[in-house]
Design a protein around this motif. Structure first.
Motif, mmCIF file in Angstrom:
data_model
loop_
_atom_site.group_PDB
_atom_site.id
_atom_site.type_symbol
_atom_site.label_atom_id
_atom_site.label_comp_id
_atom_site.label_asym_id
_atom_site.label_seq_id
_atom_site.Cartn_x
_atom_site.Cartn_y
_atom_site.Cartn_z
ATOM 1 N N LYS A 1 -42.477 25.637 7.664
ATOM 2 C CA LYS A 1 -41.257 25.770 7.200
ATOM 3 C C LYS A 1 -41.176 27.290 6.421
ATOM 4 O O LYS A 1 -41.937 27.277 5.380
ATOM 5 C CB LYS A 1 -40.973 24.690 6.384
ATOM 6 C CG LYS A 1 -39.332 24.804 5.630
ATOM 7 C CD LYS A 1 -38.803 23.405 5.043
ATOM 8 C CE LYS A 1 -37.518 23.563 4.653
ATOM 9 N NZ LYS A 1 -37.048 22.342 3.860
ATOM 10 N N ASN B 1 -37.199 19.428 8.679
ATOM 11 C CA ASN B 1 -38.220 19.847 7.509
ATOM 12 C C ASN B 1 -38.681 21.135 8.284
ATOM 13 O O ASN B 1 -39.573 21.604 7.469
ATOM 14 C CB ASN B 1 -39.079 19.038 7.229
ATOM 15 C CG ASN B 1 -38.449 17.690 6.596
ATOM 16 O OD1 ASN B 1 -37.366 17.797 5.794
ATOM 17 N ND2 ASN B 1 -38.804 16.533 6.656
ATOM 18 N N GLY B 2 -38.426 21.568 9.348
ATOM 19 C CA GLY B 2 -39.057 22.897 9.846
ATOM 20 C C GLY B 2 -39.699 22.392 11.336
ATOM 21 O O GLY B 2 -39.111 21.415 11.943
#
Length: 90
Positions: free
Chosen positions: A61, A42-43
């Protein structure tokens, strides 16, 4: 306090290298921040604690940062990275 925490962490986002989860520490306006930066699907996840203001968990992100800081939900645009200018010497 939450705004100060967000500002200080946001100021360091440009320097996060998502290679490994290693503890990082910095001091901003007398408050010490300790956190890890861990790459995920997700980042980059920034998790840590401030000497004043409590814990935070932020996910970076793309252009956005989302998460919690000092018990409050936060969401803001990530600071732009400064372009590195190289000057050729003749």
């Amino acid at each position: 306090m939450t705004k100060l925490l967000i500002a200080a962490v946001a100021a360091t986002i440009a320097f996060v290298a998502p290679a490994t989860a290693k503890e990082r520490v910095f001091t901003h306006e007398g408050i010490t921040y300790s956190y890890t930066a861990t790459p995920s699907a997700n980042g980059v996840v920034l998790e840590g604690q401030a000497s004043k203001g409590g814990k935070f968990r932020l996910v970076v992100k793309g252009d956005w940062v989302n998460g919690y800081a000092g018990g409050a939900r936060v969401s803001f645009r990530a600071p732009k990275r400064e372009a590195t200018v190289q000057v050729a010497q003749r």
